[in-house]
Design a protein around this motif. Structure first.
Motif, PDB file in Angstrom:
ATOM      1  N   ARG A 137      51.685  -0.925 -47.864  1.00 26.04           N
ATOM      2  CA  ARG A 137      52.766  -0.269 -47.135  1.00 26.04           C
ATOM      3  C   ARG A 137      54.134  -0.618 -47.703  1.00 26.04           C
ATOM      4  O   ARG A 137      55.089   0.118 -47.511  1.00 26.04           O
ATOM      5  N   VAL A 138      54.240  -1.758 -48.356  1.00 22.86           N
ATOM      6  CA  VAL A 138      55.497  -2.182 -48.961  1.00 22.86           C
ATOM      7  C   VAL A 138      55.333  -2.194 -50.472  1.00 22.86           C
ATOM      8  O   VAL A 138      54.428  -2.835 -50.996  1.00 22.86           O
ATOM      9  N   PHE A 139      56.183  -1.448 -51.155  1.00 24.05           N
ATOM     10  CA  PHE A 139      56.146  -1.446 -52.604  1.00 24.05           C
ATOM     11  C   PHE A 139      57.533  -1.161 -53.148  1.00 24.05           C
ATOM     12  O   PHE A 139      58.410  -0.634 -52.450  1.00 24.05           O
ATOM     13  N   ILE A 140      57.759  -1.538 -54.396  1.00 24.68           N
ATOM     14  CA  ILE A 140      59.071  -1.379 -55.025  1.00 24.68           C
ATOM     15  C   ILE A 140      59.216  -0.010 -55.652  1.00 24.68           C
ATOM     16  O   ILE A 140      60.229   0.663 -55.499  1.00 24.68           O
ATOM     17  N   ALA A 141      58.205   0.421 -56.382  1.00 26.74           N
ATOM     18  CA  ALA A 141      58.251   1.718 -57.057  1.00 26.74           C
ATOM     19  C   ALA A 141      56.837   2.156 -57.393  1.00 26.74           C
ATOM     20  O   ALA A 141      55.878   1.378 -57.313  1.00 26.74           O
ATOM     21  N   GLU A 142      56.713   3.426 -57.763  1.00 30.19           N
ATOM     22  CA  GLU A 142      55.413   3.976 -58.129  1.00 30.19           C
ATOM     23  C   GLU A 142      54.980   3.539 -59.524  1.00 30.19           C
ATOM     24  O   GLU A 142      53.793   3.479 -59.821  1.00 30.19           O
ATOM     25  N   GLU A 143      55.956   3.258 -60.400  1.00 35.59           N
ATOM     26  CA  GLU A 143      55.667   2.894 -61.778  1.00 35.59           C
ATOM     27  C   GLU A 143      56.282   1.540 -62.110  1.00 35.59           C
ATOM     28  O   GLU A 143      57.271   1.115 -61.491  1.00 35.59           O
ATOM     29  N   LEU A 144      55.726   0.871 -63.097  1.00 40.83           N
ATOM     30  CA  LEU A 144      56.270  -0.410 -63.540  1.00 40.83           C
ATOM     31  C   LEU A 144      57.648  -0.218 -64.164  1.00 40.83           C
ATOM     32  O   LEU A 144      57.921   0.841 -64.751  1.00 40.83           O
ATOM     33  N   PRO A 145      58.543  -1.217 -64.037  1.00 47.31           N
ATOM     34  CA  PRO A 145      59.901  -1.084 -64.594  1.00 47.31           C
ATOM     35  C   PRO A 145      59.909  -1.170 -66.118  1.00 47.31           C
ATOM     36  O   PRO A 145      58.860  -1.325 -66.746  1.00 47.31           O
ATOM     37  N   GLY A 146      61.121  -1.107 -66.699  1.00 49.86           N
ATOM     38  CA  GLY A 146      61.260  -1.165 -68.146  1.00 49.86           C
ATOM     39  C   GLY A 146      60.943  -2.537 -68.711  1.00 49.86           C
ATOM     40  O   GLY A 146      60.721  -3.506 -67.979  1.00 49.86           O
ATOM     41  N   ALA A 147      60.952  -2.615 -70.044  1.00 49.91           N
ATOM     42  CA  ALA A 147      60.544  -3.831 -70.746  1.00 49.91           C
ATOM     43  C   ALA A 147      61.401  -5.036 -70.388  1.00 49.91           C
ATOM     44  O   ALA A 147      60.886  -6.148 -70.219  1.00 49.91           O
ATOM     45  N   THR A 148      62.724  -4.845 -70.258  1.00 51.04           N
ATOM     46  CA  THR A 148      63.613  -5.969 -69.958  1.00 51.04           C
ATOM     47  C   THR A 148      63.291  -6.589 -68.605  1.00 51.04           C
ATOM     48  O   THR A 148      63.154  -7.814 -68.473  1.00 51.04           O
ATOM     49  N   THR A 149      63.171  -5.751 -67.591  1.00 48.83           N
ATOM     50  CA  THR A 149      62.840  -6.251 -66.249  1.00 48.83           C
ATOM     51  C   THR A 149      61.468  -6.915 -66.244  1.00 48.83           C
ATOM     52  O   THR A 149      61.278  -7.967 -65.617  1.00 48.83           O
ATOM     53  N   MET A 150      60.526  -6.331 -66.945  1.00 45.37           N
ATOM     54  CA  MET A 150      59.184  -6.908 -67.002  1.00 45.37           C
ATOM     55  C   MET A 150      59.203  -8.283 -67.669  1.00 45.37           C
ATOM     56  O   MET A 150      58.494  -9.201 -67.246  1.00 45.37           O
ATOM     57  N   TYR A 153      60.478 -10.768 -65.171  1.00 49.25           N
ATOM     58  CA  TYR A 153      59.381 -11.090 -64.261  1.00 49.25           C
ATOM     59  C   TYR A 153      58.442 -12.113 -64.905  1.00 49.25           C
ATOM     60  O   TYR A 153      58.004 -13.075 -64.273  1.00 49.25           O
ATOM     61  N   GLY A 154      58.115 -11.886 -66.174  1.00 46.20           N
ATOM     62  CA  GLY A 154      57.211 -12.790 -66.878  1.00 46.20           C
ATOM     63  C   GLY A 154      57.754 -14.202 -66.950  1.00 46.20           C
ATOM     64  O   GLY A 154      57.024 -15.182 -66.750  1.00 46.20           O
ATOM     65  N   GLY A 155      59.055 -14.328 -67.229  1.00 44.52           N
ATOM     66  CA  GLY A 155      59.684 -15.648 -67.292  1.00 44.52           C
ATOM     67  C   GLY A 155      59.629 -16.377 -65.961  1.00 44.52           C
ATOM     68  O   GLY A 155      59.353 -17.583 -65.908  1.00 44.52           O
ATOM     69  N   VAL A 156      59.891 -15.646 -64.876  1.00 47.62           N
ATOM     70  CA  VAL A 156      59.853 -16.249 -63.538  1.00 47.62           C
ATOM     71  C   VAL A 156      58.432 -16.668 -63.178  1.00 47.62           C
ATOM     72  O   VAL A 156      58.208 -17.754 -62.617  1.00 47.62           O
TER      73      VAL A 156
END
Length: 276
Positions: A137-150, A153-156
Protein backbone atom coordinates in the motif's frame (compact mmCIF):
# COMPACT_ATOMS: atom_id res chain seq x y z
CA UNK A 1 37.34 -16.32 29.98
CA UNK A 2 38.78 -19.79 29.60
CA UNK A 3 37.27 -20.89 32.97
CA UNK A 4 34.03 -22.14 31.44
CA UNK A 5 32.61 -25.42 32.83
CA UNK A 6 32.37 -28.35 30.41
CA UNK A 7 28.58 -28.33 30.70
CA UNK A 8 28.41 -24.71 29.58
CA UNK A 9 30.79 -25.40 26.72
CA UNK A 10 28.51 -28.20 25.50
CA UNK A 11 25.53 -25.84 25.68
CA UNK A 12 27.46 -23.19 23.75
CA UNK A 13 28.44 -25.64 21.02
CA UNK A 14 24.85 -26.85 20.70
CA UNK A 15 23.60 -23.25 20.63
CA UNK A 16 26.06 -22.35 17.88
CA UNK A 17 25.11 -25.45 15.87
CA UNK A 18 21.39 -24.74 16.28
CA UNK A 19 21.95 -21.12 15.40
CA UNK A 20 23.78 -22.25 12.27
CA UNK A 21 20.78 -24.28 11.10
CA UNK A 22 18.34 -21.42 11.73
CA UNK A 23 20.70 -18.89 10.16
CA UNK A 24 21.11 -20.87 6.95
CA UNK A 25 17.38 -21.43 6.48
CA UNK A 26 16.59 -17.76 7.15
CA UNK A 27 19.35 -16.67 4.79
CA UNK A 28 17.90 -18.70 1.97
CA UNK A 29 14.24 -17.91 2.71
CA UNK A 30 14.58 -14.16 3.13
CA UNK A 31 17.62 -13.37 1.02
CA UNK A 32 19.59 -12.29 4.09
CA UNK A 33 23.04 -13.35 5.17
CA UNK A 34 21.64 -14.42 8.51
CA UNK A 35 23.14 -11.62 10.60
CA UNK A 36 19.78 -10.63 12.02
CA UNK A 37 19.67 -13.92 13.92
CA UNK A 38 23.43 -14.41 14.21
CA UNK A 39 24.06 -11.18 16.11
CA UNK A 40 21.59 -11.89 18.97
CA UNK A 41 22.78 -15.51 19.26
CA UNK A 42 26.44 -14.53 19.29
CA UNK A 43 25.71 -11.71 21.76
CA UNK A 44 24.43 -14.24 24.30
CA UNK A 45 27.27 -16.67 23.62
CA UNK A 46 29.95 -14.03 24.13
CA UNK A 47 28.15 -12.77 27.25
CA UNK A 48 28.30 -16.23 28.79
CA UNK A 49 32.06 -16.53 28.29
CA UNK A 50 32.67 -13.07 29.76
CA UNK A 51 33.48 -10.82 26.79
CA UNK A 52 33.52 -7.19 27.92
CA UNK A 53 30.39 -5.21 27.00
CA UNK A 54 32.51 -2.46 25.42
CA UNK A 55 33.60 -4.75 22.59
CA UNK A 56 30.93 -7.48 22.64
CA UNK A 57 28.60 -6.00 20.03
CA UNK A 58 31.49 -5.25 17.66
CA UNK A 59 32.74 -8.84 18.06
CA UNK A 60 29.24 -10.14 17.30
CA UNK A 61 29.00 -8.00 14.16
CA UNK A 62 32.46 -8.91 12.86
CA UNK A 63 31.94 -12.63 13.48
CA UNK A 64 28.47 -12.45 11.93
CA UNK A 65 29.86 -10.87 8.76
CA UNK A 66 32.53 -13.58 8.51
CA UNK A 67 29.92 -16.34 8.82
CA UNK A 68 27.73 -14.60 6.24
CA UNK A 69 30.40 -14.88 3.51
CA UNK A 70 29.80 -18.55 2.54
CA UNK A 71 26.13 -18.45 3.56
CA UNK A 72 25.32 -15.46 1.33
CA UNK A 73 27.21 -16.99 -1.59
CA UNK A 74 25.24 -20.23 -1.32
CA UNK A 75 21.93 -18.38 -0.96
CA UNK A 76 22.55 -16.11 -3.96
CA UNK A 77 23.70 -19.02 -6.12
CA UNK A 78 20.44 -20.85 -5.42
CA UNK A 79 18.28 -17.77 -6.10
CA UNK A 80 20.22 -16.95 -9.28
CA UNK A 81 19.60 -20.45 -10.63
CA UNK A 82 15.88 -19.69 -10.39
CA UNK A 83 16.33 -16.59 -12.59
CA UNK A 84 14.72 -14.24 -10.05
CA UNK A 85 17.62 -11.86 -9.27
CA UNK A 86 17.74 -8.40 -10.88
CA UNK A 87 21.31 -8.56 -12.13
CA UNK A 88 21.49 -4.91 -13.23
CA UNK A 89 20.63 -3.78 -9.69
CA UNK A 90 23.26 -6.07 -8.17
CA UNK A 91 25.93 -4.66 -10.49
CA UNK A 92 24.90 -1.04 -9.89
CA UNK A 93 24.93 -1.43 -6.10
CA UNK A 94 28.13 -3.43 -5.62
CA UNK A 95 30.71 -0.58 -5.59
CA UNK A 96 28.73 1.92 -3.44
CA UNK A 97 27.80 -0.90 -1.07
CA UNK A 98 31.48 -1.71 -0.54
CA UNK A 99 32.27 1.98 0.11
CA UNK A 100 29.49 2.13 2.70
CA UNK A 101 30.79 -1.01 4.41
CA UNK A 102 34.29 0.46 4.64
CA UNK A 103 32.92 3.57 6.39
CA UNK A 104 30.80 1.46 8.75
CA UNK A 105 33.75 -0.78 9.62
CA UNK A 106 35.88 2.28 10.38
CA UNK A 107 33.25 3.44 12.89
CA UNK A 108 33.80 0.21 14.82
CA UNK A 109 37.19 1.57 15.90
CA UNK A 110 35.76 4.57 17.76
CA UNK A 111 31.99 4.20 18.19
CA UNK A 112 30.51 2.71 21.40
CA UNK A 113 28.69 -0.61 21.35
CA UNK A 114 25.39 1.05 22.24
CA UNK A 115 25.35 2.82 18.86
CA UNK A 116 25.48 -0.50 17.02
CA UNK A 117 22.73 -1.98 19.21
CA UNK A 118 20.47 0.99 18.55
CA UNK A 119 21.02 0.94 14.80
CA UNK A 120 20.34 -2.80 14.73
CA UNK A 121 17.04 -2.56 16.63
CA UNK A 122 15.71 0.56 14.86
CA UNK A 123 16.36 -0.71 11.34
CA UNK A 124 14.94 -4.16 12.09
CA UNK A 125 11.76 -2.68 13.55
CA UNK A 126 11.29 -0.24 10.67
CA UNK A 127 11.55 -2.98 8.09
CA UNK A 128 9.20 -5.22 10.09
CA UNK A 129 6.50 -2.53 10.30
CA UNK A 130 6.65 -2.08 6.54
CA UNK A 131 6.41 -5.81 5.88
CA UNK A 132 3.65 -6.53 8.42
CA UNK A 133 1.33 -3.55 8.20
CA UNK A 134 2.01 -1.54 5.05
CA UNK A 135 2.69 -4.20 2.44
CA UNK A 136 2.25 -2.86 -1.10
CA UNK A 137 0.00 0.00 0.00
CA UNK A 138 2.98 2.31 0.52
CA UNK A 139 5.47 2.77 -2.27
CA UNK A 140 7.73 5.49 -3.66
CA UNK A 141 7.32 4.93 -7.39
CA UNK A 142 6.39 2.34 -9.98
CA UNK A 143 9.93 2.18 -11.38
CA UNK A 144 13.40 2.20 -9.85
CA UNK A 145 15.15 5.62 -9.77
CA UNK A 146 18.16 6.68 -11.82
CA UNK A 147 21.71 5.42 -11.39
CA UNK A 148 22.83 8.23 -9.05
CA UNK A 149 20.00 7.71 -6.58
CA UNK A 150 20.47 3.96 -6.74
CA UNK A 151 24.17 4.33 -5.93
CA UNK A 152 23.30 6.50 -2.91
CA UNK A 153 20.90 3.80 -1.75
CA UNK A 154 23.67 1.24 -2.17
CA UNK A 155 26.08 3.27 -0.05
CA UNK A 156 23.53 3.64 2.76
CA UNK A 157 22.73 -0.08 2.67
CA UNK A 158 26.44 -0.88 2.93
CA UNK A 159 26.95 1.54 5.85
CA UNK A 160 24.02 0.24 7.86
CA UNK A 161 24.90 -3.38 7.06
CA UNK A 162 28.38 -2.90 8.49
CA UNK A 163 26.89 -1.38 11.65
CA UNK A 164 24.38 -4.20 12.06
CA UNK A 165 26.43 -7.24 11.07
CA UNK A 166 23.97 -8.20 8.33
CA UNK A 167 24.32 -8.94 4.64
CA UNK A 168 22.00 -6.08 3.68
CA UNK A 169 19.23 -8.35 2.48
CA UNK A 170 16.47 -6.99 4.71
CA UNK A 171 17.15 -3.35 3.81
CA UNK A 172 17.63 -4.03 0.11
CA UNK A 173 14.47 -6.13 -0.06
CA UNK A 174 12.39 -3.42 1.64
CA UNK A 175 13.76 -0.73 -0.67
CA UNK A 176 13.03 -2.74 -3.81
CA UNK A 177 9.46 -3.46 -2.70
CA UNK A 178 8.97 0.30 -2.18
CA UNK A 179 9.59 0.58 -5.91
CA UNK A 180 7.00 -2.08 -6.67
CA UNK A 181 9.44 -4.90 -7.28
CA UNK A 182 7.86 -8.28 -6.35
CA UNK A 183 9.05 -9.69 -3.03
CA UNK A 184 10.55 -12.78 -4.68
CA UNK A 185 12.66 -10.61 -7.01
CA UNK A 186 13.61 -8.38 -4.08
CA UNK A 187 14.71 -11.32 -1.96
CA UNK A 188 16.76 -12.88 -4.77
CA UNK A 189 18.41 -9.56 -5.66
CA UNK A 190 19.22 -8.64 -2.07
CA UNK A 191 20.94 -12.00 -1.64
CA UNK A 192 23.50 -10.88 -4.23
CA UNK A 193 24.61 -7.99 -2.02
CA UNK A 194 25.50 -10.29 0.83
CA UNK A 195 28.79 -11.42 -0.68
CA UNK A 196 30.53 -8.02 -1.20
CA UNK A 197 29.11 -6.69 2.08
CA UNK A 198 30.26 -9.70 4.09
CA UNK A 199 33.75 -9.95 2.58
CA UNK A 200 34.51 -6.23 2.94
CA UNK A 201 32.95 -6.03 6.40
CA UNK A 202 34.87 -9.03 7.70
CA UNK A 203 38.21 -7.58 6.63
CA UNK A 204 37.27 -4.19 8.07
CA UNK A 205 36.27 -5.58 11.47
CA UNK A 206 39.42 -7.68 11.64
CA UNK A 207 41.50 -4.52 11.25
CA UNK A 208 39.26 -2.42 13.52
CA UNK A 209 39.60 -4.89 16.39
CA UNK A 210 43.39 -5.07 16.43
CA UNK A 211 43.75 -2.26 19.04
CA UNK A 212 41.32 -4.17 21.32
CA UNK A 213 42.92 -7.63 21.20
CA UNK A 214 43.51 -7.59 24.97
CA UNK A 215 39.74 -7.46 25.59
CA UNK A 216 38.79 -10.17 23.10
CA UNK A 217 38.48 -13.95 23.67
CA UNK A 218 41.16 -16.43 22.52
CA UNK A 219 41.39 -17.24 18.81
CA UNK A 220 39.97 -13.90 17.75
CA UNK A 221 41.34 -11.98 14.77
CA UNK A 222 40.34 -8.43 15.56
CA UNK A 223 36.56 -8.31 15.96
CA UNK A 224 36.13 -11.77 14.38
CA UNK A 225 35.92 -14.95 16.48
CA UNK A 226 37.55 -17.81 14.58
CA UNK A 227 35.80 -20.34 16.84
CA UNK A 228 32.37 -18.89 16.06
CA UNK A 229 33.13 -18.88 12.34
CA UNK A 230 34.49 -22.43 12.20
CA UNK A 231 31.57 -23.92 14.13
CA UNK A 232 28.66 -22.03 12.57
CA UNK A 233 29.64 -21.24 8.96
CA UNK A 234 29.60 -24.80 7.54
CA UNK A 235 26.16 -25.53 9.02
CA UNK A 236 24.54 -22.27 7.90
CA UNK A 237 26.07 -22.60 4.43
CA UNK A 238 24.65 -26.08 3.95
CA UNK A 239 21.13 -25.24 5.16
CA UNK A 240 20.83 -22.01 3.09
CA UNK A 241 19.71 -23.94 0.01
CA UNK A 242 16.70 -25.34 1.88
CA UNK A 243 15.57 -21.86 2.87
CA UNK A 244 15.82 -20.63 -0.72
CA UNK A 245 13.69 -23.55 -1.92
CA UNK A 246 11.09 -22.75 0.75
CA UNK A 247 10.96 -19.12 -0.42
CA UNK A 248 10.13 -20.10 -3.99
CA UNK A 249 7.28 -22.33 -2.81
CA UNK A 250 5.72 -19.73 -0.49
CA UNK A 251 3.15 -17.10 -1.39
CA UNK A 252 4.23 -13.47 -1.41
CA UNK A 253 2.08 -12.42 1.56
CA UNK A 254 3.09 -15.38 3.69
CA UNK A 255 6.74 -14.61 2.98
CA UNK A 256 6.25 -10.95 3.96
CA UNK A 257 4.48 -11.82 7.22
CA UNK A 258 7.11 -14.40 8.17
CA UNK A 259 9.84 -11.88 7.38
CA UNK A 260 8.20 -9.17 9.48
CA UNK A 261 7.60 -11.37 12.54
CA UNK A 262 11.17 -12.60 12.40
CA UNK A 263 12.54 -9.04 12.33
CA UNK A 264 10.35 -7.88 15.23
CA UNK A 265 11.51 -10.77 17.42
CA UNK A 266 15.21 -10.21 16.73
CA UNK A 267 14.93 -6.44 17.30
CA UNK A 268 13.20 -7.02 20.64
CA UNK A 269 15.86 -9.52 21.68
CA UNK A 270 18.79 -7.22 21.04
CA UNK A 271 17.05 -4.34 22.83
CA UNK A 272 16.44 -6.62 25.83
CA UNK A 273 20.14 -7.53 25.81
CA UNK A 274 21.07 -3.86 25.75
CA UNK A 275 19.03 -2.91 28.83
CA UNK A 276 19.73 -5.94 31.03
Amino acid sequence: MLDVPVGELVVLVLAIAGGGVVTGILAGAFGIGGGAVLVPVLFEIFRLIGVDDEVRMQLCIGTSLAIIVPTAFRSYKTHKSKGMALQDVVKLWTVPVVIGVVIGSALAVVAPGELFKTVFAVIQTTIAIKMLFLGDRVFIAEELPGATTMRIYGGVIGLLSAMMGVGGGAMAAMLLTLYKRPIHNAVATSAGLGVPIAVTGTLGYMLAGIPHMGDLPPLSVGFVSVIGFVLMAPISTYTAKFGALIAHRTSRRHLEVAFGVFLILTAARILYSAIT
